[in-house]
Write a protein that holds these residues in place. Sequence first.
Motif, PDB file in Angstrom:
ATOM      1  N   TRP A 393       0.866  -1.167   0.000  1.00 22.80           N
ATOM      2  CA  TRP A 393       0.000   0.000   0.000  1.00 22.80           C
ATOM      3  C   TRP A 393       0.903   1.216   0.000  1.00 22.80           C
ATOM      4  O   TRP A 393       2.110   1.097   0.225  1.00 22.80           O
ATOM      5  N   GLN A 394       0.331   2.375  -0.260  1.00 30.64           N
ATOM      6  CA  GLN A 394       1.144   3.579  -0.245  1.00 30.64           C
ATOM      7  C   GLN A 394       1.840   3.739   1.102  1.00 30.64           C
ATOM      8  O   GLN A 394       1.199   3.843   2.144  1.00 30.64           O
ATOM      9  N   ARG A 395       3.186   3.680   1.085  1.00 27.76           N
ATOM     10  CA  ARG A 395       4.047   3.854   2.259  1.00 27.76           C
ATOM     11  C   ARG A 395       3.920   2.708   3.260  1.00 27.76           C
ATOM     12  O   ARG A 395       4.286   2.856   4.428  1.00 27.76           O
ATOM     13  N   VAL A 396       3.435   1.555   2.822  1.00 31.83           N
ATOM     14  CA  VAL A 396       3.343   0.373   3.690  1.00 31.83           C
ATOM     15  C   VAL A 396       4.138  -0.761   3.058  1.00 31.83           C
ATOM     16  O   VAL A 396       3.887  -1.131   1.906  1.00 31.83           O
ATOM     17  N   SER A 427       5.901   4.523   5.962  1.00 27.87           N
ATOM     18  CA  SER A 427       5.411   4.895   7.288  1.00 27.87           C
ATOM     19  C   SER A 427       5.238   3.673   8.178  1.00 27.87           C
ATOM     20  O   SER A 427       5.252   3.794   9.393  1.00 27.87           O
ATOM     21  N   THR A 428       5.076   2.493   7.550  1.00 29.36           N
ATOM     22  CA  THR A 428       4.821   1.276   8.325  1.00 29.36           C
ATOM     23  C   THR A 428       5.551   0.092   7.682  1.00 29.36           C
ATOM     24  O   THR A 428       5.525  -0.065   6.456  1.00 29.36           O
ATOM     25  N   VAL A 429       6.179  -0.714   8.523  1.00 37.35           N
ATOM     26  CA  VAL A 429       6.817  -1.952   8.071  1.00 37.35           C
ATOM     27  C   VAL A 429       6.195  -3.109   8.842  1.00 37.35           C
ATOM     28  O   VAL A 429       6.192  -3.107  10.085  1.00 37.35           O
ATOM     29  N   VAL A 430       5.649  -4.071   8.117  1.00 44.47           N
ATOM     30  CA  VAL A 430       4.998  -5.225   8.733  1.00 44.47           C
ATOM     31  C   VAL A 430       5.924  -6.430   8.630  1.00 44.47           C
ATOM     32  O   VAL A 430       6.225  -6.904   7.528  1.00 44.47           O
ATOM     33  N   PHE A 431       6.402  -6.917   9.768  1.00 48.23           N
ATOM     34  CA  PHE A 431       7.211  -8.133   9.805  1.00 48.23           C
ATOM     35  C   PHE A 431       6.286  -9.323  10.046  1.00 48.23           C
ATOM     36  O   PHE A 431       5.687  -9.434  11.126  1.00 48.23           O
ATOM     37  N   HIS A 500      -6.377   2.136   8.520  1.00 44.84           N
ATOM     38  CA  HIS A 500      -5.792   3.259   9.248  1.00 44.84           C
ATOM     39  C   HIS A 500      -5.212   4.284   8.272  1.00 44.84           C
ATOM     40  O   HIS A 500      -5.411   5.497   8.421  1.00 44.84           O
ATOM     41  N   GLU A 501      -4.475   3.812   7.246  1.00 41.55           N
ATOM     42  CA  GLU A 501      -3.876   4.704   6.257  1.00 41.55           C
ATOM     43  C   GLU A 501      -4.955   5.445   5.469  1.00 41.55           C
ATOM     44  O   GLU A 501      -4.838   6.645   5.199  1.00 41.55           O
ATOM     45  N   VAL A 502      -6.008   4.733   5.078  1.00 46.88           N
ATOM     46  CA  VAL A 502      -7.100   5.360   4.332  1.00 46.88           C
ATOM     47  C   VAL A 502      -7.746   6.459   5.160  1.00 46.88           C
ATOM     48  O   VAL A 502      -8.039   7.556   4.663  1.00 46.88           O
TER      49      VAL A 502
END
Length: 531
Positions: A393-396, A427-431, A500-502
Amino acid sequence: MSHETALALTSPVQLVSHLPGTWAECSVMKPIGDGVRDVNFICHGPSPGEMRRWYDTYDGLADDQPDWYALHFPHIAEINTIFFMHGPLPIEGGWWKSLAVQYIDQRGNWHDIPQFSITPPYDFRDGRYDRKPFEVYQIRFTPVRTAAVRIIGEPGGHLHLTTLAYLAAGMTTAEQAAQHLAHLRMPLPRIFQLLAPNQLWDLISSLHEVTGIAFDVQSKEGLGLDHFLDEKRCKQFHEQQRIHHDPTSLYQILGSHEGWDRFGAEMLAVRTTAIGSQQPQLALHHGGMLWICIPIVVNDTVLGTLENRNLIGLNQLDLGWHQATCQRFSLSWASYSRALEQVPVYTQEQIWSIIRLVQTIVELSQQQIYQTLQVSQLRNTVEELATPVVPVWQRVLAVPLIGRIDEQRAQQLNSTILRHVSESRASTVVFDVTGVQMLDYGVALHLSRLIQAIKLLGARSVMSGIRPEVADALVSIGADLQNVATYPTLEVALTHIIQHEVAINYRFARSGEPLAARPTSGAPASARARP
């Protein structure tokens, strides 16, 4: 003597000994060895990867007195950790045979700290064994309030000396201590990363048998091959150069009377020229002695030099120079001339034959290093593919981790992910660690530090699919995961994050501010724009 890239000034953990006004003291304040002369150097330490500077206690006495190094703070502080880094550990000494930790009271009296632990465990045997230069240790103990601390003990080796490149103290958590220890660890010089020291020694040691000349490889970072050899090969190395240690040898006579710094200055100048020009250098010094210095160059980069270590002469020695030197040092000509007779003298034709042989060895070394580089580049490509960073996603960014994660792969993770975060302004990194069975202590620490680094880049970290074994590993190192959201699966994590981003983008669209100006998802609520 500090530099802006010194270990203390680049540390992610700030200690009380890093404060202005801290000063160092040592049992030997006027050393005459190869180290620096100002003991305050150890407050800041060398730059990462630098192996040219350290402090040592060599004073020529080799007595049985203990060595000690003290740090005096600008004010009374609570201390529970001391860090120290050795300098070089030559076969003659540099290590501790025993060690105590002390603090000072308000009357200036020193007191032992009765119980402490050293990590990694310290080898107090008296011998070089497989010790390596610039090794780092942390000492942990029950907190004390004091204005100074010191480490004191019996120096090892027949010269009874210790070497120290860095000393620091402060109040730290277990995670902070581990983080600072990791920051201090020196990498191997580049040439020895690409060609194993023991393998390189096996390649060049035969030169002595053929030529009678003892050769050494000097790394560009500042230390020679012998410092990185195993115990067996280190003994072989010094056996080839045993005449150096004979006090009646010309090498010892010139070095001890002229001063080792001055004695080696001409040789260092030749090395500098060889590195700068990338061309072999031959130079006469000290009354007809010959210095051979051949750079080892790979991909137009000098990694080190191959040099002769013992004194050799070319054609005919300058007896006038040596007689004048003998008189200048007020020495007996009989003993000086005996030392001079031990120096092998070669004709110019012999020297050129030796140089051709040495260049062949250098070319073989360069070929092996080049092949190692190619394999390393291929491995990096494979590891890059094994660490996919997926923009969802944008910045994810999503980072699915699968399989076993060892120390090497953890380091690759750090560089790959931080680069993607920076380049994409994520803005967010999901491990997603669903596919990770377990993490050992070192890898868990790497992951914890990576999360902190991502935060410094303005992004937040999220984890999904944590197994009990992985959770236990993260808790065991005291990882700070207070602000890291966790979800049972990657699907649930992405659903929440995208929603959350939306919502944030919608609020910014209504406010009329550009989306590029909005804070990251990790910013505090008070910093985010409201409709």
